[in-house]
Design a protein around this motif. Structure first.
Motif, PDB file in Angstrom:
ATOM      1  N   ASN A   1       0.816  -1.209   0.000  1.00 30.13           N
ATOM      2  CA  ASN A   1       0.000   0.000   0.000  1.00 30.13           C
ATOM      3  C   ASN A   1       0.854   1.265   0.000  1.00 30.13           C
ATOM      4  N   ASP A   2       1.925   1.269   0.776  1.00 27.02           N
ATOM      5  CA  ASP A   2       2.801   2.439   0.842  1.00 27.02           C
ATOM      6  C   ASP A   2       4.139   2.027   1.454  1.00 27.02           C
ATOM      7  N   PRO A   3       5.134   1.795   0.612  1.00 24.22           N
ATOM      8  CA  PRO A   3       6.429   1.345   1.128  1.00 24.22           C
ATOM      9  C   PRO A   3       7.198   2.406   1.911  1.00 24.22           C
ATOM     10  N   SER A   4       6.738   3.651   1.875  1.00 19.56           N
ATOM     11  CA  SER A   4       7.483   4.721   2.552  1.00 19.56           C
ATOM     12  C   SER A   4       7.127   4.888   4.025  1.00 19.56           C
ATOM     13  N   VAL A   5       6.050   4.267   4.495  1.00 20.67           N
ATOM     14  CA  VAL A   5       5.642   4.423   5.888  1.00 20.67           C
ATOM     15  C   VAL A   5       6.603   3.645   6.793  1.00 20.67           C
ATOM     16  N   PRO A   6       7.223   4.318   7.770  1.00 16.95           N
ATOM     17  CA  PRO A   6       8.114   3.610   8.691  1.00 16.95           C
ATOM     18  C   PRO A   6       7.345   2.545   9.472  1.00 16.95           C
ATOM     19  N   MET A   7       8.011   1.413   9.699  1.00 20.03           N
ATOM     20  CA  MET A   7       7.380   0.308  10.398  1.00 20.03           C
ATOM     21  C   MET A   7       8.286  -0.149  11.533  1.00 20.03           C
ATOM     22  N   LEU A   8       7.765  -0.099  12.751  1.00 20.21           N
ATOM     23  CA  LEU A   8       8.484  -0.533  13.938  1.00 20.21           C
ATOM     24  C   LEU A   8       7.930  -1.895  14.345  1.00 20.21           C
ATOM     25  N   ALA A   9       8.746  -2.932  14.228  1.00 19.57           N
ATOM     26  CA  ALA A   9       8.351  -4.280  14.625  1.00 19.57           C
ATOM     27  C   ALA A   9       8.713  -4.455  16.090  1.00 19.57           C
ATOM     28  N   ILE A  10       7.730  -4.828  16.891  1.00 21.35           N
ATOM     29  CA  ILE A  10       7.959  -5.032  18.316  1.00 21.35           C
ATOM     30  C   ILE A  10       7.767  -6.502  18.660  1.00 21.35           C
ATOM     31  N   ALA A  11       8.600  -7.003  19.544  1.00 21.81           N
ATOM     32  CA  ALA A  11       8.517  -8.388  19.987  1.00 21.81           C
ATOM     33  C   ALA A  11       7.814  -8.403  21.331  1.00 21.81           C
ATOM     34  N   GLY A  12       6.503  -8.534  21.302  1.00 21.85           N
ATOM     35  CA  GLY A  12       5.726  -8.504  22.539  1.00 21.85           C
ATOM     36  C   GLY A  12       4.795  -9.686  22.622  1.00 21.85           C
ATOM     37  N   GLY A  13       3.735  -9.533  23.346  1.00 27.51           N
ATOM     38  CA  GLY A  13       2.696 -10.539  23.415  1.00 27.51           C
ATOM     39  C   GLY A  13       2.955 -11.696  24.349  1.00 27.51           C
ATOM     40  N   GLY A  14       4.115 -11.769  24.959  1.00 28.72           N
ATOM     41  CA  GLY A  14       4.379 -12.796  25.943  1.00 28.72           C
ATOM     42  C   GLY A  14       4.613 -14.192  25.401  1.00 28.72           C
ATOM     43  N   ARG A  15       4.652 -14.354  24.072  1.00 30.79           N
ATOM     44  CA  ARG A  15       4.904 -15.674  23.510  1.00 30.79           C
ATOM     45  C   ARG A  15       6.414 -15.881  23.366  1.00 30.79           C
TER      46      ARG A  15
ATOM     47  N   ALA B   1      11.529  -9.693  10.058  1.00 35.18           N
ATOM     48  CA  ALA B   1      11.015  -8.324  10.042  1.00 35.18           C
ATOM     49  C   ALA B   1      11.806  -7.450   9.080  1.00 35.18           C
ATOM     50  N   LYS B   2      13.128  -7.589   9.072  1.00 35.81           N
ATOM     51  CA  LYS B   2      13.951  -6.813   8.145  1.00 35.81           C
ATOM     52  C   LYS B   2      13.633  -7.174   6.700  1.00 35.81           C
ATOM     53  N   GLN B   3      13.503  -8.473   6.420  1.00 34.16           N
ATOM     54  CA  GLN B   3      13.197  -8.918   5.056  1.00 34.16           C
ATOM     55  C   GLN B   3      11.855  -8.384   4.586  1.00 34.16           C
ATOM     56  N   LEU B   4      10.935  -8.208   5.512  1.00 34.35           N
ATOM     57  CA  LEU B   4       9.602  -7.719   5.166  1.00 34.35           C
ATOM     58  C   LEU B   4       9.501  -6.198   5.186  1.00 34.35           C
ATOM     59  N   GLY B   5      10.607  -5.522   5.465  1.00 30.37           N
ATOM     60  CA  GLY B   5      10.618  -4.069   5.348  1.00 30.37           C
ATOM     61  C   GLY B   5      10.491  -3.295   6.641  1.00 30.37           C
ATOM     62  N   ALA B   6      10.700  -3.932   7.789  1.00 32.04           N
ATOM     63  CA  ALA B   6      10.646  -3.179   9.049  1.00 32.04           C
ATOM     64  C   ALA B   6      11.780  -2.158   9.078  1.00 32.04           C
TER      65      ALA B   6
END
Length: 132
Positions: free
Chosen positions: A72-86, A97-102
């Motif tokens: 949809n928009d490759p220019s939007v910054p994306m912060l991947a967080i490792a949460g959720g307790g799993r 995450a890096k490969q997917l553009g984080a």
């Protein structure tokens, strides 16, 4: 620092509410989405300044979400967080995450104003070097 419009995608309700509260208290505007389709729909309704996505969601959800958001928009910054307790393999999730553009990746152990500063850094410059 300009305050950001943040789209927060996480399936864990406690994580969503905690991060939302921290960001709102810091003055950011936050739209929360519970999973892939809700996140994509929210992104299409109003392009955020930054996407924050929980990479501890089921892998298919994360992969499909990040691909759709980037399409949809490759220019939007994306912060991947490792949460959720799993339990997760941090190194493999970082690579994915890096490969997917984080733009950046971080655990959810934030102190004080650290989360808001991180949002500002990721929003303001393309942090491609992984964890901040």
């Amino acid at each position: 620092m300009d305050l950001a419009d943040v789209l927060l995608i996480a399936d864990d309700p406690d994580l969503r509410e905690t991060l939302r509260a921290i960001l709102v208290d810091a003055g950011h505007k936050v739209v929360c989405a519970e999973g892939r389709q809700a996140g994509i729909d929210a992104f299409r309704r109003k392009r955020p300044d930054l996407v924050m996505i929980d990479i501890a969601m089921p892998e298919a959800e994360v992969v499909q979400s990040m691909r759709a958001l980037r399409a949809n928009d490759p220019s939007v910054p994306m912060l991947a967080i490792a949460g959720g307790g799993r339990p997760l393999d941090r190194a493999s999730h970082l690579r994915m995450a890096k490969q997917l553009g984080a733009t950046s990746i971080r655990s959810t152990r934030f102190r004080g104003g650290e989360l808001s500063r991180l949002v500002g850094r990721v929003q303001g410059r393309g942090c491609a070097d992984g964890e901040h």
